[in-house]
Design a protein around this motif. Structure first.
Motif, PDB file in Angstrom:
ATOM      1  N   THR A   1       0.741  -1.202   0.030  1.00  0.00           N
ATOM      2  CA  THR A   1      -0.068  -0.004  -0.010  1.00  0.00           C
ATOM      3  C   THR A   1       0.873   1.152   0.020  1.00  0.00           C
ATOM      4  OG1 THR A   1      -1.472  -0.996   1.403  1.00  0.00           O
ATOM      5  CG2 THR A   1      -1.962   0.978   1.162  1.00  0.00           C
ATOM      6  N   LEU A   2       1.139   1.768  -1.156  1.00  0.00           N
ATOM      7  CA  LEU A   2       2.028   2.803  -1.359  1.00  0.00           C
ATOM      8  C   LEU A   2       1.501   4.231  -1.468  1.00  0.00           C
ATOM      9  CD1 LEU A   2       5.013   3.411  -2.539  1.00  0.00           C
ATOM     10  CD2 LEU A   2       4.068   3.095  -4.787  1.00  0.00           C
ATOM     11  N   ALA A   3       2.096   5.051  -0.720  1.00  0.00           N
ATOM     12  CA  ALA A   3       1.791   6.603  -0.661  1.00  0.00           C
ATOM     13  C   ALA A   3       1.747   7.126  -2.055  1.00  0.00           C
ATOM     14  CB  ALA A   3       2.385   7.239   0.391  1.00  0.00           C
ATOM     15  N   SER A   4       0.624   7.686  -2.379  1.00  0.00           N
ATOM     16  CA  SER A   4       0.663   8.499  -3.613  1.00  0.00           C
ATOM     17  C   SER A   4       0.336  10.214  -3.238  1.00  0.00           C
ATOM     18  CB  SER A   4      -0.504   8.170  -4.610  1.00  0.00           C
ATOM     19  OG  SER A   4      -1.896   8.040  -3.993  1.00  0.00           O
ATOM     20  N   ALA A   5      -0.432  10.312  -2.244  1.00  0.00           N
ATOM     21  CA  ALA A   5      -0.779  11.722  -1.381  1.00  0.00           C
ATOM     22  C   ALA A   5      -0.397  11.668   0.019  1.00  0.00           C
ATOM     23  CB  ALA A   5      -1.831  12.048  -1.878  1.00  0.00           C
ATOM     24  N   TYR A   6       0.486  12.296   0.378  1.00  0.00           N
ATOM     25  CA  TYR A   6       0.970  12.247   1.810  1.00  0.00           C
ATOM     26  C   TYR A   6       1.110  13.614   2.812  1.00  0.00           C
ATOM     27  CZ  TYR A   6       2.390   9.246   5.735  1.00  0.00           C
ATOM     28  OH  TYR A   6       2.431   8.701   6.878  1.00  0.00           O
ATOM     29  N   HIS A   7       0.825  13.664   3.945  1.00  0.00           N
ATOM     30  CA  HIS A   7       0.952  14.878   4.706  1.00  0.00           C
ATOM     31  C   HIS A   7       2.647  15.007   4.899  1.00  0.00           C
ATOM     32  CE1 HIS A   7       1.576  12.173   8.192  1.00  0.00           C
ATOM     33  NE2 HIS A   7       0.387  11.685   8.032  1.00  0.00           N
ATOM     34  N   SER A   8       2.981  16.141   5.662  1.00  0.00           N
ATOM     35  CA  SER A   8       4.374  16.495   6.036  1.00  0.00           C
ATOM     36  C   SER A   8       4.724  15.409   6.968  1.00  0.00           C
ATOM     37  CB  SER A   8       4.409  17.912   6.562  1.00  0.00           C
ATOM     38  OG  SER A   8       3.798  17.915   7.726  1.00  0.00           O
ATOM     39  N   THR A   9       6.099  14.900   7.018  1.00  0.00           N
ATOM     40  CA  THR A   9       6.474  13.895   7.916  1.00  0.00           C
ATOM     41  C   THR A   9       8.103  14.173   8.007  1.00  0.00           C
ATOM     42  OG1 THR A   9       6.238  11.592   8.489  1.00  0.00           O
ATOM     43  CG2 THR A   9       6.770  11.931   6.196  1.00  0.00           C
ATOM     44  N   ARG A  10       8.643  13.622   8.808  1.00  0.00           N
ATOM     45  CA  ARG A  10      10.026  13.325   8.985  1.00  0.00           C
ATOM     46  C   ARG A  10      10.068  11.789   9.176  1.00  0.00           C
ATOM     47  NH1 ARG A  10      14.270  14.286  13.138  1.00  0.00           N
ATOM     48  NH2 ARG A  10      12.444  14.278  14.654  1.00  0.00           N
ATOM     49  N   ALA A  11      11.000  11.140   8.430  1.00  0.00           N
ATOM     50  CA  ALA A  11      11.015   9.584   8.419  1.00  0.00           C
ATOM     51  C   ALA A  11      12.227   9.016   8.283  1.00  0.00           C
ATOM     52  CB  ALA A  11      10.175   8.968   7.520  1.00  0.00           C
ATOM     53  N   LEU A  12      12.544   7.902   9.324  1.00  0.00           N
ATOM     54  CA  LEU A  12      13.814   7.059   8.816  1.00  0.00           C
ATOM     55  C   LEU A  12      13.916   6.124   8.095  1.00  0.00           C
ATOM     56  CD1 LEU A  12      14.665   6.378  12.949  1.00  0.00           C
ATOM     57  CD2 LEU A  12      15.913   7.801  11.295  1.00  0.00           C
TER      58      LEU A  12
ATOM     59  N   TYR B   1     -10.999  16.045  10.914  1.00  0.00           N
ATOM     60  CA  TYR B   1      -9.726  16.026  11.821  1.00  0.00           C
ATOM     61  C   TYR B   1     -10.079  16.977  12.825  1.00  0.00           C
ATOM     62  CZ  TYR B   1      -5.343  13.983  11.428  1.00  0.00           C
ATOM     63  OH  TYR B   1      -4.004  13.340  11.527  1.00  0.00           O
ATOM     64  N   GLY B   2      -9.275  16.728  14.193  1.00  0.00           N
ATOM     65  CA  GLY B   2      -9.652  17.671  15.208  1.00  0.00           C
ATOM     66  C   GLY B   2      -8.109  18.200  15.632  1.00  0.00           C
ATOM     67  N   LEU B   3      -8.277  18.319  16.970  1.00  0.00           N
ATOM     68  CA  LEU B   3      -7.035  18.886  17.747  1.00  0.00           C
ATOM     69  C   LEU B   3      -5.973  17.851  17.578  1.00  0.00           C
ATOM     70  CD1 LEU B   3      -5.662  20.839  19.768  1.00  0.00           C
ATOM     71  CD2 LEU B   3      -6.616  19.625  21.457  1.00  0.00           C
ATOM     72  N   ALA B   4      -5.981  16.641  17.940  1.00  0.00           N
ATOM     73  CA  ALA B   4      -5.021  15.861  17.943  1.00  0.00           C
ATOM     74  C   ALA B   4      -4.378  15.603  16.536  1.00  0.00           C
ATOM     75  CB  ALA B   4      -5.566  14.303  18.211  1.00  0.00           C
ATOM     76  N   HIS B   5      -2.922  15.922  16.391  1.00  0.00           N
ATOM     77  CA  HIS B   5      -2.344  16.074  15.169  1.00  0.00           C
ATOM     78  C   HIS B   5      -1.030  15.284  14.862  1.00  0.00           C
ATOM     79  CE1 HIS B   5      -0.099  18.793  12.307  1.00  0.00           C
ATOM     80  NE2 HIS B   5      -0.636  17.872  11.592  1.00  0.00           N
ATOM     81  N   LEU B   6      -0.473  14.878  16.213  1.00  0.00           N
ATOM     82  CA  LEU B   6       0.942  14.515  16.064  1.00  0.00           C
ATOM     83  C   LEU B   6       2.116  15.345  15.378  1.00  0.00           C
ATOM     84  CD1 LEU B   6       0.483  10.534  15.549  1.00  0.00           C
ATOM     85  CD2 LEU B   6       0.484  11.719  17.855  1.00  0.00           C
ATOM     86  N   HIS B   7       1.826  16.643  15.713  1.00  0.00           N
ATOM     87  CA  HIS B   7       2.584  17.669  15.118  1.00  0.00           C
ATOM     88  C   HIS B   7       3.752  17.707  15.401  1.00  0.00           C
ATOM     89  CE1 HIS B   7       3.578  21.756  13.767  1.00  0.00           C
ATOM     90  NE2 HIS B   7       2.782  21.498  12.698  1.00  0.00           N
ATOM     91  N   ALA B   8       4.891  18.330  14.779  1.00  0.00           N
ATOM     92  CA  ALA B   8       6.325  18.411  15.132  1.00  0.00           C
ATOM     93  C   ALA B   8       6.126  19.052  16.613  1.00  0.00           C
ATOM     94  CB  ALA B   8       7.111  18.890  14.133  1.00  0.00           C
TER      95      ALA B   8
END
Length: 387
Positions: free
Chosen positions: A31-42, A168-175
């Motif tokens: 299941t391959l991302a074709s549209a994705y939000h901002s992220t920082r990934a190893l 979407y609400g308050l919970a975000h897992l933002h940086a």
């Protein structure tokens, strides 16, 4: 049980061994991302890099001409996923014998909210959530429906999994997130997610509510929470805090906006897709919940889509409301985090999968093959070999 591993294009592109390594896990699908939000990934095994920073939400392929002249349109990725990064990765995964499905993140886009602040959810205090587009606004809905169709139906894809197709609400897992100091519980999260943009104010009016009075009621209901009083009790707790009439009316408005958006997005995907194309939604069976796993009505969503992807890392109980619908042929995919450093338990995957199957799961989703350590992946291989 059929299993699929979630994958980013940057896990694959530039690593000639990635496709075969993922296939060797024992999964049949990627299941391959074709549209994705901002992220920082190893990227712990990539020969060229160890960290990828996706600076903003983006499509990971070249968008087509449907967006020409439109104010709201998807953003192209930067150097973390240049060109047709999705297409390149999809070809490598298919060459490894994997069936490729798209992974599309929709109503979660901080850049959209930063550049078009009027599109964002506005809470009862007047704070905007730039990561959370308000799905009640007509222009935003049109943008999300067209994005779903374009990002889902990529060349060679056999299906799609639509994430964040709801509120979407308050919970975000933002940086550097600093919002966990006061536990809000389900009820507090709902109150903090209620939107007061012009479209939602009008919607509350259609439900017989005065928006200013409702916002004041939300603020009053939350005041004890800020002082440290517990906020919990699920939907019952919302009614206690806000009043049953207010709670029921707000939920009616929000449920309608989510349901009709889900119907429109799935219809648009089906219209663009070849026969046999599978459409799944990442879903939570409580329609008042917000987030990546959109709150849905189980009976409704299974009448619209081919099935759901359900978060199960914290327990498999969320499968039951979907299984109770008894819809023949529906896909119930149990989603387990298999990255131990992110709270996953790859060592218990056999037992977890058995428990999910007993509750009606028909497939597995594994989050996330690109983020996991070699040790985590070894446990996944062993588990899938025994299933």
């Amino acid at each position: 049980m059929k299993a699929s591993a979630f994958v980013y294009p940057w896990d694959v592109n530039g690593d000639p061994e990635a496709g075969q390594r993922i296939a060797a896990l024992g999964v049949r699908q990627a299941t391959l991302a074709s549209a994705y939000h901002s992220t920082r990934a190893l990227t712990p095994r990539h020969p060229r890099h160890r960290v990828v920073t996706a600076e903003h939400a983006a499509v990971l392929y070249p968008p087509d001409s449907r967006w020409q002249g439109r104010e709201l349109r998807p953003y192209a990725a930067g150097d973390w996923a240049p060109g047709d990064a999705y297409g390149e990765a999809a070809a490598a995964l298919a060459d490894a014998g994997l069936e490729v499905h798209t992974w599309v993140v929709l109503a979660h886009n901080s850049r959209l909210g930063a550049e078009h602040p009027d599109t964002s959810v506005v809470n009862a205090y007047g704070d905007r959530y730039p990561w959370a587009p308000c799905i009640a606004q007509p222009a935003t809905r049109a943008y999300l429906v067209d994005l779903a169709a374009e990002a889902a139906v990529r060349p060679g894809a056999h299906g799609t999994e639509l994430e964040s197709l709801g509120w979407y609400g308050l919970a975000h897992l933002h940086a550097h997130d600093k919002t966990g100091g006061i536990p809000l519980g389900d009820a507090g999260q709902y109150l903090m997610a209620l939107c007061f943009c012009p479209a939602c104010r009008q919607g509350y009016g259609e439900q017989g509510l005065d928006a200013e009075e409702l916002a004041a009621a939300v603020r009053a209901a939350l005041e004890p929470v800020w002082q440290g009083a517990p906020s919990d009790g699920g939907w019952t707790g919302v009614g206690k805090l806000l009043g049953e009439a207010n709670a029921t009316a707000t939920r009616a408005w929000r449920d309608d906006r989510a349901r009709t958006l889900q119907e429109a997005a799935v219809a648009a995907v089906r219209a663009a897709a070849p026969d046999g194309f599978q459409v799944l939604l990442h879903a939570d069976p409580e329609s008042y919940h917000c987030g990546a796993n959109a709150g849905v009505d189980p009976g409704h969503v299974l009448s619209v889509a081919d099935g759901v992807v359900v978060p199960c890392t914290g327990g498999t109980g969320l499968l039951t409301p979907f299984a109770e619908q008894g819809r023949d042929g529906a896909v119930l995919a149990a989603n387990f985090t298999v990255v131990s450093g992110m709270g996953g338990h790859p060592g218990t995957l056999v037992a977890d999968a058995a428990r999910a199957r007993d509750l009606g799961a028909t497939e597995l989703r594994l989050y996330h093959s690109g983020l996991a350590s070699d040790g985590d992946l070894a446990e996944v291989r062993s588990a899938l070999a025994g299933l």
